[in-house]
Design a protein around this motif. Structure first.
Motif, PDB file in Angstrom:
ATOM      1  N   SER A 117       0.898  -1.251   0.017  1.00 46.32           N
ATOM      2  CA  SER A 117      -0.055   0.011   0.042  1.00 46.32           C
ATOM      3  C   SER A 117       0.791   1.240  -0.019  1.00 46.32           C
ATOM      4  O   SER A 117       0.211   2.358  -0.142  1.00 46.32           O
ATOM      5  CB  SER A 117      -1.010   0.054   1.298  1.00 46.32           C
TER       6      SER A 117
ATOM      7  N   THR B 160     -11.194  -4.642 -14.029  1.00 44.28           N
ATOM      8  CA  THR B 160     -11.336  -3.413 -14.095  1.00 44.28           C
ATOM      9  C   THR B 160     -10.847  -3.223 -15.667  1.00 44.28           C
ATOM     10  O   THR B 160     -10.183  -3.916 -16.314  1.00 44.28           O
ATOM     11  CB  THR B 160     -10.233  -2.425 -13.333  1.00 44.28           C
TER      12      THR B 160
ATOM     13  N   SER C  10      -6.471   2.855 -18.872  1.00 44.97           N
ATOM     14  CA  SER C  10      -6.725   4.206 -18.317  1.00 44.97           C
ATOM     15  C   SER C  10      -7.107   4.050 -16.890  1.00 44.97           C
ATOM     16  O   SER C  10      -7.031   5.086 -16.019  1.00 44.97           O
ATOM     17  CB  SER C  10      -7.539   4.890 -19.015  1.00 44.97           C
ATOM     18  N   HIS C  11      -7.704   3.050 -16.190  1.00 46.43           N
ATOM     19  CA  HIS C  11      -8.083   2.655 -14.837  1.00 46.43           C
ATOM     20  C   HIS C  11      -7.188   1.814 -14.395  1.00 46.43           C
ATOM     21  O   HIS C  11      -7.683   1.439 -13.364  1.00 46.43           O
ATOM     22  CB  HIS C  11      -9.625   2.011 -15.139  1.00 46.43           C
ATOM     23  N   ILE C  12      -6.123   1.828 -14.637  1.00 48.12           N
ATOM     24  CA  ILE C  12      -5.086   0.513 -13.876  1.00 48.12           C
ATOM     25  C   ILE C  12      -5.072   1.122 -12.475  1.00 48.12           C
ATOM     26  O   ILE C  12      -4.773   0.224 -11.545  1.00 48.12           O
ATOM     27  CB  ILE C  12      -3.745   0.682 -14.810  1.00 48.12           C
ATOM     28  N   HIS C  13      -4.873   2.414 -12.282  1.00 53.10           N
ATOM     29  CA  HIS C  13      -4.841   2.830 -10.901  1.00 53.10           C
ATOM     30  C   HIS C  13      -6.054   2.284 -10.061  1.00 53.10           C
ATOM     31  O   HIS C  13      -5.673   2.140  -8.791  1.00 53.10           O
ATOM     32  CB  HIS C  13      -4.579   4.349 -10.768  1.00 53.10           C
ATOM     33  N   GLU C  14      -7.048   2.240 -10.605  1.00 53.41           N
ATOM     34  CA  GLU C  14      -8.338   1.706  -9.733  1.00 53.41           C
ATOM     35  C   GLU C  14      -8.098   0.209  -9.459  1.00 53.41           C
ATOM     36  O   GLU C  14      -8.703  -0.145  -8.298  1.00 53.41           O
ATOM     37  CB  GLU C  14      -9.660   1.697 -10.592  1.00 53.41           C
TER      38      GLU C  14
ATOM     39  N   ILE D  69      -5.249  -1.188  -8.978  1.00 49.78           N
ATOM     40  CA  ILE D  69      -4.154  -1.461  -7.953  1.00 49.78           C
ATOM     41  C   ILE D  69      -4.483  -0.808  -6.666  1.00 49.78           C
ATOM     42  O   ILE D  69      -4.423  -1.765  -5.715  1.00 49.78           O
ATOM     43  CB  ILE D  69      -2.889  -0.550  -8.562  1.00 49.78           C
ATOM     44  N   ASN D  70      -5.356   0.071  -6.808  1.00 44.09           N
ATOM     45  CA  ASN D  70      -6.040   0.380  -5.340  1.00 44.09           C
ATOM     46  C   ASN D  70      -7.130  -0.478  -4.864  1.00 44.09           C
ATOM     47  O   ASN D  70      -7.188  -0.756  -3.675  1.00 44.09           O
ATOM     48  CB  ASN D  70      -6.742   1.937  -5.547  1.00 44.09           C
TER      49      ASN D  70
ATOM     50  N   CYS E 175      -6.732  -6.233 -14.798  1.00 46.41           N
ATOM     51  CA  CYS E 175      -7.195  -4.931 -15.622  1.00 46.41           C
ATOM     52  C   CYS E 175      -7.273  -5.358 -17.133  1.00 46.41           C
ATOM     53  O   CYS E 175      -6.382  -5.730 -17.689  1.00 46.41           O
ATOM     54  CB  CYS E 175      -6.361  -3.936 -15.497  1.00 46.41           C
TER      55      CYS E 175
END
Length: 186
Positions: free
Chosen positions: A90, A145, A149-153, A155-156, A169
């Motif tokens: 995290s 996901t 463009s939503h890879i950060h979502e 990972i989070n 993803c």
């Protein structure tokens, strides 16, 4: 997957997950004997209730407080497979770990591993896992996901525990030949 493989091999399997929905999924869908909700409080007592005779084999993929509780309940000569430490992913840095003297006193075997360490058994794994999957003995679930463009979502979702099963993803609408039918996560 490790717990499902252990069930297929005849073991009694206790899972640890975050929240009642995930625990229900682990018990009802994946077939574990028990699943402890680490968010419900007093993880150590819950683990001792679920494993009154202690823990002989522990698959470690989380770290932090879950690891500390599990290590405290290891039996003498227990075996620990170290696969990951998601509690450290995290970005909050290294989580305080257990006092490792307990592993010495219990004469536990602790071994880290990576999948590539066993590539010589890949064909055997594919044969067995494919058969178990076809027989319904092995289940797969993924939280997907959509879009790079939503890879950060994605990972989070992984590091906060919002996903159920594998976190993926999907970067293309096309499926690879022979890919399992992924379901969109809850």
């Amino acid at each position: 997957m490790a717990g499902q493989f252990a069930k297929i091999a005849g073991a009694r399997v206790v899972g640890i997950a975050g929240g009642p929905d995930k625990c229900r999924f682990v018990r009802d869908e994946l077939g574990f004997d028990v699943c402890i909700d680490y968010k419900a409080g007093n993880l150590q007592a819950a683990l001792r209730d679920a494993c009154p005779q202690g823990v002989d084999v522990y698959y470690e993929n989380v770290g932090g407080e879950v690891q500390k509780a599990a290590f405290a309940d290891l039996n003498d000569f227990a075996r620990v497979a170290l696969c990951g430490q998601v509690a450290q992913y995290s970005g909050e840095g290294e989580a305080p770990g257990p006092n490792l003297m307990g592993l010495v006193l219990k004469r536990a075997t602790v071994r880290g591993f990576l999948a590539m360490d066993h590539m010589q058994r890949h064909a055997e794994f594919i044969r067995d896992a494919s058969r178990w999957y076809a027989e319904g003995r092995l289940r797969h679930h993924a939280t997907v996901t959509q879009g790079l463009s939503h890879i950060h979502e994605a990972i989070n979702s992984l590091v906060t525990g919002r996903n159920i099963g594998k976190q993926l993803c999907q970067v293309d609408d096309e499926r690879s030949p022979g890919a399992p039918g992924y379901t969109t996560g809850l």
